[in-house]
Design a protein around this motif. Structure first.
Motif, short mmCIF file in Angstrom:
data_model
loop_
_atom_site.label_atom_id
_atom_site.label_comp_id
_atom_site.label_asym_id
_atom_site.label_seq_id
_atom_site.Cartn_x
_atom_site.Cartn_y
_atom_site.Cartn_z
N GLU A 64 28.59 34.14 30.97
CA GLU A 64 28.95 33.10 31.93
C GLU A 64 27.74 32.64 32.74
OE1 GLU A 64 31.79 31.36 32.23
OE2 GLU A 64 32.23 32.40 30.35
N VAL B 224 42.63 34.22 34.54
CA VAL B 224 42.86 33.67 35.88
C VAL B 224 44.34 33.63 36.22
CG1 VAL B 224 42.93 31.28 35.06
CG2 VAL B 224 42.24 31.78 37.41
N HIS B 225 45.21 33.56 35.22
CA HIS B 225 46.64 33.38 35.48
C HIS B 225 47.33 34.66 35.96
CE1 HIS B 225 46.42 29.34 33.94
NE2 HIS B 225 45.87 29.77 32.82
N ARG C 245 34.24 40.50 40.98
CA ARG C 245 35.18 41.37 41.69
C ARG C 245 35.72 42.46 40.77
NH1 ARG C 245 39.47 39.24 42.34
NH2 ARG C 245 39.28 37.03 41.83
N LEU D 233 31.73 30.15 43.50
CA LEU D 233 32.92 29.43 43.93
C LEU D 233 33.91 29.29 42.79
CD1 LEU D 233 31.19 26.48 45.88
CD2 LEU D 233 32.23 28.54 46.86
N LYS D 234 35.21 29.38 43.12
CA LYS D 234 36.23 29.06 42.13
C LYS D 234 36.16 27.58 41.83
CE LYS D 234 39.43 32.69 43.64
NZ LYS D 234 40.76 32.98 44.17
N PRO D 235 36.47 27.13 40.61
CA PRO D 235 37.09 27.88 39.52
C PRO D 235 36.11 28.55 38.56
CG PRO D 235 36.99 25.58 38.91
CD PRO D 235 36.39 25.69 40.30
N GLU D 236 34.83 28.68 38.94
CA GLU D 236 33.90 29.40 38.07
C GLU D 236 34.42 30.83 37.86
OE1 GLU D 236 31.41 28.34 36.42
OE2 GLU D 236 31.25 26.33 37.29
N PRO D 237 34.42 31.30 36.61
CA PRO D 237 34.97 32.64 36.33
C PRO D 237 34.12 33.77 36.88
CG PRO D 237 34.00 31.70 34.34
CD PRO D 237 34.00 30.61 35.37
N GLU E 110 33.21 34.48 39.82
CA GLU E 110 33.76 35.06 41.05
C GLU E 110 34.74 36.19 40.71
OE1 GLU E 110 36.91 35.52 44.06
OE2 GLU E 110 37.14 34.50 42.13
N ARG E 111 35.64 35.96 39.75
CA ARG E 111 36.60 37.00 39.35
C ARG E 111 35.91 38.11 38.59
NH1 ARG E 111 38.48 37.93 34.74
NH2 ARG E 111 37.89 35.88 33.94
N ASP F 71 45.41 36.91 37.92
CA ASP F 71 44.47 37.43 38.91
C ASP F 71 45.03 37.24 40.32
OD1 ASP F 71 42.14 38.44 40.10
OD2 ASP F 71 41.29 36.42 40.26
#
Length: 394
Positions: free
Chosen positions: A264, A42-43, A359, A349-353, A355-356, A45
């Motif tokens: 996840e 996440v850091h 993508r 929804l963030k912060p659930e991983p 979503e990233r 992204d």
């Protein structure tokens, strides 16, 4: 600035391999790193982000040099008999972070090409640079003003033009690229980019996913290299089966992304106490089937690519690789769709991983010519009359 890693007196990060400990198997090292990569992803992204810390972790784990031969300080990960461990290593890194999986796959590809086509002196030199922490990659996609190589009277060469979709951009210190010669041939070269800096333009990189790859348009115009920087002979980069057959590597990274989506999704449902829902069970059962099917494809691709006739029967090797990448794309897309239904709007929804992950995997699945790859497998089958059980075992 380019990423190079030099030994430091600082203590290794928690969980890192002590410098005095024996090098673990690359596959085990990648599997151990995957949770840390996932937590850290996440850091980086965001547009302009890059996973610099993660590069240090791979270096400390011995994964930068793992594709080198043992005699060169590596773990033979690029050898024919190590294809399944290589694919599993790529999968685990992709499971942690698809961006890192993409970048590491390019590093592996470059070291394979260097060892296959370089002179002994070149291979020793580039292996020492990998040992010192230089990160390699392959940049082949041409921009409108594709790269050209101009021979000079003094024995050196001058570059003109640009590449695009150059993953790692200014962070890669040893990119391998192709350039057109005046006679139309294509020549590979390794650019010492830390000292011979091209011009990077990341303004076009506004992607749906894979933001942290720091991909750029790269202009090499005016840079000069020596003959020692040239790799192999003109046309070597496109030699089959290694050019198209390498698709099994990026497919392995993609499968790692699908495994992360599965993990996840299951974690999310367990946290909500939705494990008794019969429809969730049905979806997770189908996802488990798909992921395991992908792992069977990895084993099949490794077996086929490591068979004695893999290099001489290039047509079959390429067709099987194209079939495998097609199957893995379909598996990953189906896993994503099932996961969406499992987690619903809340899970996106963030912060659930998720979503990233969604993508990144969606974007990374867009590899060149997917329809042509599947058609090639069909053409290969139509050109033969042996029974299906012999088609890939002649």
């Amino acid at each position: 600035m380019p990423l190079t890693f030099i030994s430091s007196p600082q203590a290794p990060a928690t969980g890192a391999r002590p410098l005095s400990a024996p090098l673990p198997a690359p596959e085990a090292a990648a599997a151990n790193l995957a949770p840390r990569l996932l937590a850290q992803a996440v850091h980086s992204d965001f547009e302009g982000g890059f996973p610099e810390q993660e590069f240090n972790w791979l270096h400390e784990a011995g994964l930068l040099t793992a594709p080198l031969q043992v005699a060169l300080g590596g773990a033979d990960l690029a050898e024919a008999e190590q294809i399944l461990p290589l694919l599993n290593t790529l999968k685990h890194i992709g499971r942690g972070n698809l961006v890192m999986g993409r970048l590491y796959e390019g590093h592996v590809n470059a070291l394979q090409l260097l060892q296959r086509l370089g002179t002994p002196a070149q291979v020793a030199h580039w292996a020492a640079e990998a040992q010192a922490g230089h990160w390699f990659g392959v940049w082949n996609t041409e921009a409108a003003d594709g790269v050209k190589l101009e021979p000079l009277a003094n024995g050196r060469y001058r570059l003109h033009g640009s590449k695009t979709f150059a993953s790692g951009a200014s962070y890669l210190s040893r990119p391998l690229l192709t350039a057109a010669l005046p006679d139309g041939g294509w020549q590979m070269l390794v650019l010492p980019a830390a000292d011979n800096k091209p011009i990077y333009d990341a303004s076009f990189w506004r992607p749906l996913g894979m933001r942290g790859t720091a991909s750029s348009r790269v202009d090499f115009t005016g840079l000069e290299i020596s003959a020692d920087d040239l790799l192999g002979q003109p046309g070597d980069y496109y030699r089959q089966p290694w050019f198209s057959g390498g698709a099994i590597r990026f497919a392995a990274v993609q499968l790692g992304g699908a495994e992360a989506v599965f993990d996840e999704t299951r974690r999310f449902l367990q946290a909500l106490g939705r494990t008794d829902d019969p429809y969730q069970r049905q979806r997770l059962g189908e996802m488990a089937l798909l992921v395991e099917s992908g792992n069977l494809w990895l084993r099949g691709a490794a077996d086929h690519a490591s068979r004695p006739g893999a290099e001489t029967d290039a047509e079959a090797t390429v067709a099987y690789a194209n079939m495998m990448r097609t199957a893995l794309e379909d598996i990953c897309l189906r896993v994503l769709q099932l996961a969406e239904r499992c987690v619903g709007a809340r899970g996106l929804l963030k912060p659930e991983p998720f979503e990233r992950l969604h993508r990144d995997l969606t974007h990374y699945l867009r590899q060149p010519a997917p329809d042509a790859a599947q058609a090639d497998a069909g053409r290969f089958a139509l050109d033969r009359s042996v029974p299906a059980f012999q088609l890939w075992n002649e």
